[in-house]
Design a protein around this motif. Structure first.
Motif, short mmCIF file in Angstrom:
data_model
loop_
_atom_site.label_atom_id
_atom_site.label_comp_id
_atom_site.label_asym_id
_atom_site.label_seq_id
_atom_site.Cartn_x
_atom_site.Cartn_y
_atom_site.Cartn_z
N GLY A 99 0.86 -1.19 0.00
CA GLY A 99 0.00 0.00 0.00
C GLY A 99 0.89 1.24 0.00
O GLY A 99 1.72 1.42 0.89
N LEU A 100 0.74 2.07 -1.03
CA LEU A 100 1.58 3.27 -1.15
C LEU A 100 0.76 4.49 -0.75
O LEU A 100 -0.27 4.79 -1.37
N VAL A 101 1.19 5.16 0.31
CA VAL A 101 0.46 6.33 0.82
C VAL A 101 1.44 7.47 1.07
O VAL A 101 2.66 7.27 1.06
N GLY A 102 0.89 8.65 1.31
CA GLY A 102 1.79 9.77 1.59
C GLY A 102 1.04 10.90 2.25
O GLY A 102 -0.20 10.93 2.27
N SER A 103 1.80 11.84 2.80
CA SER A 103 1.14 13.04 3.29
C SER A 103 0.96 13.99 2.10
O SER A 103 1.62 13.85 1.06
N ILE A 104 0.07 14.93 2.28
CA ILE A 104 -0.51 15.62 1.12
C ILE A 104 0.52 16.33 0.24
O ILE A 104 0.40 16.32 -0.99
N GLN A 105 1.58 16.87 0.83
CA GLN A 105 2.52 17.62 -0.01
C GLN A 105 3.41 16.73 -0.87
O GLN A 105 4.16 17.23 -1.69
N HIS A 106 3.30 15.40 -0.66
CA HIS A 106 4.12 14.47 -1.46
C HIS A 106 3.27 13.58 -2.37
O HIS A 106 3.82 12.71 -3.05
N PHE A 114 5.07 4.70 3.41
CA PHE A 114 4.59 6.06 3.62
C PHE A 114 5.65 7.04 3.13
O PHE A 114 6.81 6.98 3.54
N LEU A 115 5.24 7.94 2.23
CA LEU A 115 6.13 9.00 1.76
C LEU A 115 5.80 10.25 2.57
O LEU A 115 4.71 10.83 2.42
N GLY A 116 6.71 10.64 3.40
CA GLY A 116 6.44 11.81 4.23
C GLY A 116 7.46 11.86 5.35
O GLY A 116 8.36 11.01 5.43
N GLY A 144 -2.50 -2.13 11.89
CA GLY A 144 -1.71 -3.21 12.48
C GLY A 144 -0.67 -3.77 11.53
O GLY A 144 -0.06 -4.80 11.82
N LYS A 145 -0.44 -3.13 10.38
CA LYS A 145 0.45 -3.70 9.36
C LYS A 145 1.84 -3.05 9.39
O LYS A 145 1.97 -1.90 9.79
N PRO A 146 2.85 -3.78 8.90
CA PRO A 146 4.21 -3.22 8.86
C PRO A 146 4.26 -1.99 7.97
O PRO A 146 3.61 -1.96 6.93
N LEU A 147 5.05 -1.03 8.39
CA LEU A 147 5.09 0.24 7.66
C LEU A 147 6.52 0.72 7.50
O LEU A 147 7.24 0.90 8.49
N ALA A 148 6.92 0.95 6.23
CA ALA A 148 8.21 1.57 5.94
C ALA A 148 7.96 3.04 5.66
O ALA A 148 6.88 3.43 5.20
N MET A 149 8.95 3.86 5.97
CA MET A 149 8.81 5.31 5.75
C MET A 149 9.97 5.81 4.91
O MET A 149 11.12 5.43 5.16
N LEU A 150 9.67 6.65 3.93
CA LEU A 150 10.72 7.26 3.12
C LEU A 150 10.47 8.77 3.17
O LEU A 150 9.38 9.24 2.81
N ASP A 151 11.48 9.48 3.66
CA ASP A 151 11.31 10.91 3.92
C ASP A 151 11.80 11.73 2.72
O ASP A 151 13.00 11.76 2.45
N PRO A 152 10.90 12.39 1.99
CA PRO A 152 11.34 13.16 0.82
C PRO A 152 12.23 14.34 1.16
O PRO A 152 12.94 14.84 0.30
N TYR A 153 12.22 14.78 2.42
CA TYR A 153 13.08 15.91 2.80
C TYR A 153 14.53 15.48 2.97
O TYR A 153 15.45 16.22 2.67
N THR A 154 14.72 14.25 3.50
CA THR A 154 16.09 13.81 3.80
C THR A 154 16.52 12.63 2.95
O THR A 154 17.71 12.30 2.93
N GLY A 155 15.59 11.93 2.32
CA GLY A 155 15.90 10.72 1.55
C GLY A 155 16.09 9.52 2.45
O GLY A 155 16.40 8.42 2.00
#
Ligand code: SF4
Length: 375
Positions: free
Chosen positions: A165-172, A222-224, A238-249
């Motif tokens: 599941g690919l999700v993000g906060s609104i600015q990304h 999650f992109l954010g 309850g699912k595993p979540l990876a995070m990728l930060d567009p500000y820092t990479g």
């Protein structure tokens, strides 16, 4: 379309003010209110200058804290003579503030590499596969089933697939189509969840709404930045979540220890409410946080259990505004994240409606945690 850019660090944020300028000119508006999220307030004066230079409108900054589109400027600004509200950085949700409102997108241009997050995604997909395969096995004892299918918040949720599941906060969110392609090239079966009426865009999540989740999704990316959305997403799904930060990479994951700590804290608050007799029931006055029916249901439930509930309506919720009331605990029906993220700031237990139901024995903690979602 050119945006008004800042020279400061947020220099890669793009504010799309053109539509607003056109609407102000077309409507010949004289006084407008600008509402800007906390992280962009430093640039508010610059935006006010841009609008006042380009149009004949005067701009009032709605300078109170603003954390979401749930918090639209409403009647008070109307009394001030404001004709139009320009709300920046959040998207429209299923509420009517009673004021004409122009939503202004803010996008961030940073486009991080996917490589750093791939090892985390591979590990999460493996975990999801095990859960999925476990589901097709021969009969299990209840104990075995609990062990095998328990998600991160203790539920025995079913999976029908292990999609990412690919999700993000609104600015990304503008990055999602390109990320979808890149992740599929990297071998992932990607889905961009479509949420309910409170969400405007595919893949969008809010701190109080993750309604796009379904049983096909085995894990998330999650992109954010920050852990506000990730914490809510894991508490909800309850699912595993990876995070990728567009500000820092930078790539990270939401650790299960973190979630466990939060759940332990929540359980501690429920235990602390066991002997509570008098509750303050908080009702949010912000248009998208007002859950009157839920608050009244909580009051009736307390009465059924021989306890007292006092309804307290507030625009902003803070310890200095409620701690002094002679009650034993508070139930929060305003922004769900006040109870989850800020509980330690309050002198008395501050719990969610689900947690009150557990306290009173109406719901069972053993069946897993239920995140307080606003639909
Ligand atoms: S999490 Fe809270 S502040 Fe954010 S949109 Fe939901 S109710 Fe509003």
């Amino acid at each position: 379309m050119t945006g008004v850019r800042s020279d400061m660090d947020l220099n890669r944020h793009d504010f799309q003010l053109e539509e607003l300028m056109t609407r102000i000119k077309d409507g010949d508006h004289r006084l407008i209110a600008l509402q800007v999220p906390e992280g962009l307030k430093m640039q508010a004066l610059e935006m006010m200058d841009a609008i006042e230079t380009d149009t004949s409108a005067k701009v009032v900054l709605a300078a109170d804290p603003c954390y979401g589109a749930c918090d639209l400027v409403h009647d008070k600004m109307q009394m001030m003579g404001v004709e139009l509200v320009a709300h920046m950085g959040h998207s429209q949700m299923n509420i009517d503030s009673g004021m004409p409102t122009q939503f202004i997108d803010v996008t961030y241009e940073g486009d991080p590499e996917i490589q750093p997050v791939l090892p985390i995604l591979h590990a999460h997909r493996e975990g999801a596969r095990k859960r999925l395969e476990g589901g097709s096995d021969a009969p299990l004892t209840e104990e075995e089933a609990q062990e095998r299918f328990l998600d991160a918040v203790g539920r025995t949720a079913a999976l029908t697939d292990v999609k990412l599941g690919l999700v993000g906060s609104i600015q990304h969110l503008h990055l999602l189509p390109a990320f979808c392609e890149r992740l599929e090239e990297a071998g992932f079966d990607v889905t961009v969840p479509l949420g309910g009426a409170r969400l405007t865009f595919p893949g969008q999540v809010l701190g109080c709404n993750y309604s796009g989740d379904d049983n096909n999704i085995g894990h998330y990316l999650f992109l954010g930045s920050g852990d506000f959305h990730p914490i809510g997403l894991v508490l909800h799904t309850g699912k595993p979540l990876a995070m990728l930060d567009p500000y820092t990479g930078e790539a990270t994951e939401m650790s299960l220890q973190r979630i466990e700590r939060i759940l332990r804290q929540r359980f501690g608050l429920i235990m602390a409410c066991q002997d509570a007799k008098r509750y303050g029931i908080l009702i949010g006055e912000k248009p998208g946080q007002m859950r009157r029916t839920l608050a009244l249901r909580m009051k009736r439930m307390l009465e059924r259990h021989g306890k007292k509930g006092y309804l307290l309506a507030l625009e902003h919720v803070g310890p200095e505004l409620i701690d002094f009331y002679p009650v034993d605990a508070f139930v929060n029906t305003a922004c769900p994240r006040i109870a989850i993220d800020d509980a330690v700031k309050y002198a008395k237990p501050l719990i969610t409606p689900f947690e009150l139901e557990v306290t009173l024995g109406e719901k069972d903690w053993g069946e897993g945690y239920r995140f307080d979602e606003i639909p």
